[in-house]
Design a protein around this motif. Structure first.
Motif, PDB file in Angstrom:
ATOM      1  N   SER A 285      -6.194   4.877  -2.488  1.00 43.51           N
ATOM      2  CA  SER A 285      -6.427   6.158  -1.810  1.00 43.51           C
ATOM      3  C   SER A 285      -5.767   6.149  -0.421  1.00 43.51           C
ATOM      4  N   GLN A 286      -5.713   7.332   0.151  1.00 43.56           N
ATOM      5  CA  GLN A 286      -5.161   7.473   1.502  1.00 43.56           C
ATOM      6  C   GLN A 286      -6.021   6.712   2.506  1.00 43.56           C
TER       7      GLN A 286
ATOM      8  N   LEU B  71       0.455   4.054  -3.046  1.00 51.27           N
ATOM      9  CA  LEU B  71      -0.151   5.351  -2.749  1.00 51.27           C
ATOM     10  C   LEU B  71       0.436   6.477  -3.604  1.00 51.27           C
TER      11      LEU B  71
ATOM     12  N   GLY C  44       0.811  -1.210   0.000  1.00 50.77           N
ATOM     13  CA  GLY C  44       0.000   0.000   0.000  1.00 50.77           C
ATOM     14  C   GLY C  44       0.841   1.254   0.000  1.00 50.77           C
ATOM     15  N   ARG C  45       1.931   1.238   0.751  1.00 50.44           N
ATOM     16  CA  ARG C  45       2.813   2.411   0.781  1.00 50.44           C
ATOM     17  C   ARG C  45       3.459   2.646  -0.589  1.00 50.44           C
TER      18      ARG C  45
ATOM     19  N   LEU D  40      -5.024   3.089   2.497  1.00 47.93           N
ATOM     20  CA  LEU D  40      -3.749   2.898   3.202  1.00 47.93           C
ATOM     21  C   LEU D  40      -3.955   2.956   4.713  1.00 47.93           C
TER      22      LEU D  40
END
Length: 369
Positions: A127-128, A121, A117-118, A131
């Motif tokens: 999306s934030q 992003l 996810g990092r 995450l």
């Protein structure tokens, strides 16, 4: 007739002189006040107690599998006392380990999803919010791993408690449970264990004794007083216990109801002759001799003014001396105040003399010869 009057008076005077009885000479026996070294001694009634008195209890519930000691025998610290059925606690340990394995697997998966996810992003692939969800799952997985470790630790503690060992060395008492009994935290003491060597003697010191001890050592604090005192015990059968102990505790207040201060002595007990609960006579003796003035106990009298002794001065005249007495040593008594070394005190013939009379003296040493 008148010329014979002087002669008549002379005859009468001579007759009266012949009839007067001679003054009786009183003889008394005296001894000398002597300054000599002695060891002050005081005696008390004491009770023995174990330095450590431990009650053994079951910390987990289960059926007693074994009792591994002989009642009333000496045991060493770490010796096995009881074994409780551990099958339930071994199963709990297995479950805890399985839960840990599952938590570690979930943690590894959450860690991988969070790492991806990092990476996605910045590219806009997630999306934030997504995450943040991955981060929460990772933190939840970490917490589950910590919880699983705690469950294993708790299971290990319970498993360890199925084996009961002696916490100290000493003499063990009677077992209150038998093999097959269901025991647990609410079943009470399984047995008791008391230390034997050293053992302690508790006794009460009077307020006057404490004050005298402090006055005798004005430059030392009360907590330092016991260091120069030897403690010996007399047993119930009158025999003296061979080991010498020392005071290791003095209370911090005087009991208002009794006027006494609690004291405790530590006594070596290598042969287990002394038993907790036993009553003994405690003797305190100063290790370092001190000087004191002694006179025979026979020389001491008492009246409303207190204790006194009759002395014979250099002119062989009887005089009274009020005295303050202290420790007794055999047939002698310590004089704290009122006499000086060399004073001759009357020990025999006291009922025949009064202060101011002139007497003839004989020494006690002469009679002994």
């Amino acid at each position: 007739m008148t010329r014979y009057l002087p002669l008549l008076l002379c005859v009468l005077c001579c007759a009266c002189a012949e009839q007067a009885p001679p003054q009786r000479t009183v003889e008394v026996v005296v001894d000398t006040a002597v300054s000599e070294s002695y060891q002050p001694v005081s005696r008390y009634v004491g009770r023995l107690q174990a330095r450590d008195d431990v009650a053994s209890q079951a910390q987990v519930t289960g059926y007693l599998q074994s009792r591994d000691f002989d009642e009333g025998k000496l045991v060493e610290a770490g010796d096995l006392l009881f074994t409780i059925d551990s099958s339930e606690y071994k199963a709990a340990m297995a479950r805890a380990r399985a839960d840990l394995a599952a938590a570690l697997a979930a943690q590894a998966n959450a860690e991988r999803n969070y790492s991806r996810g990092r990476e996605l992003l910045p590219k806009g692939a997630i999306s934030q919010s997504e995450l943040d969800n991955l981060t929460a799952r990772k933190l939840d997985a970490d917490a589950r791993v910590e919880s699983a470790h705690a469950q294993i630790a708790s299971a290990q503690v319970n498993l360890d408690h199925t084996v009961i060992t002696a916490p100290i060395s000493g003499r063990i008492g009677r077992s209150s449970a038998s093999v097959g009994d269901l025991v647990g935290p609410n079943t009470g003491n399984l047995t008791t264990l008391v230390s034997i060597d050293p053992i302690e003697a508790l006794f009460q010191v009077s307020e006057a004794t404490l004050i005298n001890a402090i006055q005798a050592r004005p430059n030392r604090a009360p907590r330092d007083l016991p260091k120069d005192i030897e403690v010996t015990l007399e047993l119930a059968n009158g025999l003296l216990y061979p080991e010498v102990g020392e005071i290791d505790y003095i209370g911090n207040r005087i009991d208002a109801s009794t006027g006494t201060l609690e004291a405790r002595a530590r006594i070596p007990n290598p042969d287990s002759l002394l038993v907790p609960g036993q009553y003994v006579r405690v003797t305190l003796r100063h290790a370092n001799p001190v000087q004191g003035l002694f006179i025979p106990q026979a020389a001491v009298q008492a009246d409303q003014q207190g204790s006194f002794a009759l002395i014979v001065d250099d002119s062989d005249t009887v005089a009274r001396r009020n005295v303050e007495l202290g420790h007794r040593k055999d047939v002698q008594v310590l004089v704290k105040r009122g006499l000086e070394a060399g004073d001759r005190v009357i020990v025999r013939g006291l009922q025949q003399v009064r202060p101011g009379m002139t007497v003839v003296t004989r020494s006690l040493a002469e009679l002994a010869d």
